[in-house]
Design a protein around this motif. Structure first.
Motif, PDB file in Angstrom:
ATOM      1  N   GLY A  10      32.531  44.035  59.105  1.00  8.24           N
ATOM      2  CA  GLY A  10      33.179  43.184  60.099  1.00  8.24           C
ATOM      3  C   GLY A  10      34.291  43.911  60.833  1.00  8.24           C
ATOM      4  O   GLY A  10      34.438  43.780  62.057  1.00  8.24           O
ATOM      5  N   VAL A  11      35.083  44.679  60.089  1.00  6.76           N
ATOM      6  CA  VAL A  11      36.175  45.450  60.699  1.00  6.76           C
ATOM      7  C   VAL A  11      35.614  46.478  61.676  1.00  6.76           C
ATOM      8  O   VAL A  11      36.124  46.636  62.797  1.00  6.76           O
ATOM      9  CB  VAL A  11      37.017  46.151  59.613  1.00  6.76           C
ATOM     10  N   ALA A  12      34.564  47.176  61.249  1.00  6.69           N
ATOM     11  CA  ALA A  12      33.958  48.209  62.103  1.00  6.69           C
ATOM     12  C   ALA A  12      33.412  47.598  63.388  1.00  6.69           C
ATOM     13  O   ALA A  12      33.586  48.157  64.485  1.00  6.69           O
ATOM     14  CB  ALA A  12      32.841  48.921  61.343  1.00  6.69           C
ATOM     15  N   ALA A  13      32.755  46.451  63.267  1.00  4.78           N
ATOM     16  CA  ALA A  13      32.215  45.787  64.455  1.00  4.78           C
ATOM     17  C   ALA A  13      33.340  45.423  65.418  1.00  4.78           C
ATOM     18  O   ALA A  13      33.217  45.608  66.637  1.00  4.78           O
ATOM     19  CB  ALA A  13      31.430  44.539  64.050  1.00  4.78           C
ATOM     20  N   GLY A  14      34.434  44.925  64.881  1.00  2.99           N
ATOM     21  CA  GLY A  14      35.568  44.560  65.728  1.00  2.99           C
ATOM     22  C   GLY A  14      36.172  45.753  66.435  1.00  2.99           C
ATOM     23  O   GLY A  14      36.527  45.678  67.623  1.00  2.99           O
ATOM     24  N   MET A  15      36.290  46.880  65.731  1.00  2.00           N
ATOM     25  CA  MET A  15      36.854  48.084  66.338  1.00  2.00           C
ATOM     26  C   MET A  15      35.968  48.606  67.463  1.00  2.00           C
ATOM     27  O   MET A  15      36.458  49.067  68.495  1.00  2.00           O
ATOM     28  CB  MET A  15      37.052  49.179  65.273  1.00  2.00           C
ATOM     29  N   VAL A  16      34.653  48.514  67.267  1.00  6.97           N
ATOM     30  CA  VAL A  16      33.733  49.070  68.259  1.00  6.97           C
ATOM     31  C   VAL A  16      33.656  48.206  69.514  1.00  6.97           C
ATOM     32  O   VAL A  16      33.665  48.728  70.638  1.00  6.97           O
ATOM     33  CB  VAL A  16      32.331  49.253  67.640  1.00  6.97           C
ATOM     34  N   VAL A  17      33.578  46.885  69.338  1.00  6.86           N
ATOM     35  CA  VAL A  17      33.360  46.011  70.502  1.00  6.86           C
ATOM     36  C   VAL A  17      34.647  45.710  71.264  1.00  6.86           C
ATOM     37  O   VAL A  17      34.587  45.154  72.368  1.00  6.86           O
ATOM     38  CB  VAL A  17      32.686  44.687  70.085  1.00  6.86           C
ATOM     39  N   MET A  18      35.805  46.070  70.700  1.00  7.72           N
ATOM     40  CA  MET A  18      37.062  45.793  71.392  1.00  7.72           C
ATOM     41  C   MET A  18      37.086  46.513  72.744  1.00  7.72           C
ATOM     42  O   MET A  18      36.889  47.722  72.808  1.00  7.72           O
ATOM     43  CB  MET A  18      38.251  46.256  70.538  1.00  7.72           C
ATOM     44  N   PRO A  19      37.301  45.780  73.842  1.00  9.55           N
ATOM     45  CA  PRO A  19      37.304  46.416  75.164  1.00  9.55           C
ATOM     46  C   PRO A  19      38.376  47.494  75.284  1.00  9.55           C
ATOM     47  O   PRO A  19      39.479  47.360  74.757  1.00  9.55           O
ATOM     48  CB  PRO A  19      37.610  45.249  76.120  1.00  9.55           C
ATOM     49  N   GLY A  20      38.027  48.573  75.944  1.00 12.73           N
ATOM     50  CA  GLY A  20      38.963  49.678  76.138  1.00 12.73           C
ATOM     51  C   GLY A  20      38.365  50.679  77.096  1.00 12.73           C
ATOM     52  O   GLY A  20      37.466  50.358  77.885  1.00 12.73           O
ATOM     53  N   ALA A  21      38.862  51.901  77.035  1.00 15.80           N
ATOM     54  CA  ALA A  21      38.370  52.938  77.944  1.00 15.80           C
ATOM     55  C   ALA A  21      36.877  53.208  77.737  1.00 15.80           C
ATOM     56  O   ALA A  21      36.146  53.442  78.704  1.00 15.80           O
ATOM     57  CB  ALA A  21      39.176  54.218  77.746  1.00 15.80           C
ATOM     58  N   ASP A  22      36.412  53.196  76.483  1.00 15.51           N
ATOM     59  CA  ASP A  22      34.995  53.443  76.210  1.00 15.51           C
ATOM     60  C   ASP A  22      34.119  52.421  76.930  1.00 15.51           C
ATOM     61  O   ASP A  22      33.149  52.769  77.610  1.00 15.51           O
ATOM     62  CB  ASP A  22      34.714  53.374  74.705  1.00 15.51           C
ATOM     63  N   PHE A  23      34.465  51.159  76.771  1.00 11.08           N
ATOM     64  CA  PHE A  23      33.706  50.077  77.406  1.00 11.08           C
ATOM     65  C   PHE A  23      33.703  50.238  78.922  1.00 11.08           C
ATOM     66  O   PHE A  23      32.671  50.088  79.584  1.00 11.08           O
ATOM     67  CB  PHE A  23      34.322  48.733  77.009  1.00 11.08           C
ATOM     68  N   THR A  24      34.854  50.587  79.468  1.00 14.14           N
ATOM     69  CA  THR A  24      34.998  50.695  80.917  1.00 14.14           C
ATOM     70  C   THR A  24      34.132  51.808  81.495  1.00 14.14           C
ATOM     71  O   THR A  24      33.455  51.630  82.508  1.00 14.14           O
ATOM     72  CB  THR A  24      36.474  50.937  81.288  1.00 14.14           C
ATOM     73  N   VAL A  25      34.141  52.986  80.847  1.00 11.91           N
ATOM     74  CA  VAL A  25      33.346  54.091  81.389  1.00 11.91           C
ATOM     75  C   VAL A  25      31.851  53.841  81.214  1.00 11.91           C
ATOM     76  O   VAL A  25      31.047  54.277  82.054  1.00 11.91           O
ATOM     77  CB  VAL A  25      33.735  55.456  80.765  1.00 11.91           C
ATOM     78  N   VAL A  26      31.457  53.129  80.156  1.00 10.63           N
ATOM     79  CA  VAL A  26      30.041  52.801  79.983  1.00 10.63           C
ATOM     80  C   VAL A  26      29.584  51.865  81.104  1.00 10.63           C
ATOM     81  O   VAL A  26      28.518  52.066  81.707  1.00 10.63           O
ATOM     82  CB  VAL A  26      29.779  52.159  78.603  1.00 10.63           C
ATOM     83  N   VAL A  27      30.387  50.849  81.394  1.00 15.07           N
ATOM     84  CA  VAL A  27      30.044  49.915  82.468  1.00 15.07           C
ATOM     85  C   VAL A  27      29.948  50.645  83.799  1.00 15.07           C
ATOM     86  O   VAL A  27      29.003  50.452  84.578  1.00 15.07           O
ATOM     87  CB  VAL A  27      31.079  48.776  82.559  1.00 15.07           C
ATOM     88  N   ARG A  28      30.905  51.502  84.065  1.00 10.66           N
ATOM     89  CA  ARG A  28      30.919  52.229  85.342  1.00 10.66           C
ATOM     90  C   ARG A  28      29.681  53.114  85.489  1.00 10.66           C
ATOM     91  O   ARG A  28      29.063  53.170  86.550  1.00 10.66           O
ATOM     92  CB  ARG A  28      32.190  53.067  85.445  1.00 10.66           C
ATOM     93  N   ASN A  29      29.316  53.811  84.422  1.00 13.78           N
ATOM     94  CA  ASN A  29      28.134  54.670  84.497  1.00 13.78           C
ATOM     95  C   ASN A  29      26.854  53.854  84.589  1.00 13.78           C
ATOM     96  O   ASN A  29      25.902  54.253  85.266  1.00 13.78           O
ATOM     97  CB  ASN A  29      28.084  55.603  83.289  1.00 13.78           C
ATOM     98  N   ALA A  30      26.812  52.711  83.914  1.00 15.08           N
ATOM     99  CA  ALA A  30      25.620  51.860  83.964  1.00 15.08           C
ATOM    100  C   ALA A  30      25.407  51.300  85.359  1.00 15.08           C
ATOM    101  O   ALA A  30      24.266  51.038  85.764  1.00 15.08           O
ATOM    102  CB  ALA A  30      25.740  50.724  82.952  1.00 15.08           C
TER     103      ALA A  30
END
Length: 207
Positions: A10-30
């Motif tokens: 549960g902790v790992a899932a929360g750390m990964v899905v938390m919006p941040g720079a990673d999420f932003t660059v993935v969206v931009r590239n997609a």
């Protein structure tokens, strides 16, 4: 049943899905293309492999013990995120192609990897979190390797899903006005994150 392992999942899932720079660059590239988005997602996961490997090896402790090294990495990470922000804002200002599609570009894998790998806080986070889920008396290395694998597995699931979902909605999201707004928004978000990363290590020096 391993209660600690379930809790860490549960902790790992929360750390990964938390919006941040990673999420932003993935969206931009997609938004550029499905291929670029998925490549960026894989790059982010590869960056997490670096951080979890550092934590497992204990190398991340060096970053805590040597503040100057930690600050240097923070500055490098902040500068790179600002560079990505500049590119996003520049892209938003440029005209789209005649078909209305965003200009196709590459480098998604590199952007995803560097955005994640140049964030030294991730290594420190894993170094502090992973030991909490190693049962007393258990061999530390196999357990931390398992925990690290769980984090990377979540990243390999979550970020490609984000990329594919953005691509699925691409017909609407790639309309010139919407695409420009998203590029401008991601540029602003990345710019804010970059400024925070830069100011955090530099402000104490100025003070």
């Amino acid at each position: 049943m391993d209660a600690q392992l379930i809790a860490f999942t549960g902790v790992a899932a929360g750390m990964v899905v938390m919006p941040g720079a990673d999420f932003t660059v993935v969206v931009r590239n997609a938004l550029a293309s499905r291929r670029a988005g998925v490549a960026c997602a894989v790059g982010v996961a590869a960056g997490l492999v670096v951080h979890t490997a550092l934590a497992v090896a204990g190398v991340a402790a060096v970053l805590t013990a040597v503040p100057a090294l930690f600050k240097a990495l923070q500055v490098a990470g902040g500068a790179y995120v600002l560079y990505l922000a500049f590119r996003a804002l520049l892209s938003a200002a440029r005209a789209r192609t005649a078909s209305g599609e965003p200009v196709v570009r590459g480098g998604g894998l590199r952007e995803g990897f560097l955005t994640n790998a140049l964030n030294p806080k991730a290594s420190i986070t894993f170094l502090s979190v992973l030991p909490q889920f190693v049962p007393d008396g258990s061999p530390a290395m196999p357990r931390t390797l398992l925990l690290a694998a769980i984090v990377v597995a979540f990243a390999l699931l979550w970020f490609p899903v984000v990329a594919l979902l953005v691509d699925r909605l691409g017909g609407r999201l790639r309309r010139p006005p919407v695409a420009r707004a998203i590029e401008a928004g991601t540029g602003a978000a990345l710019g804010a994150l970059g400024v925070v990363l830069l100011l955090e290590p530099l402000v104490p020096l100025v003070a």
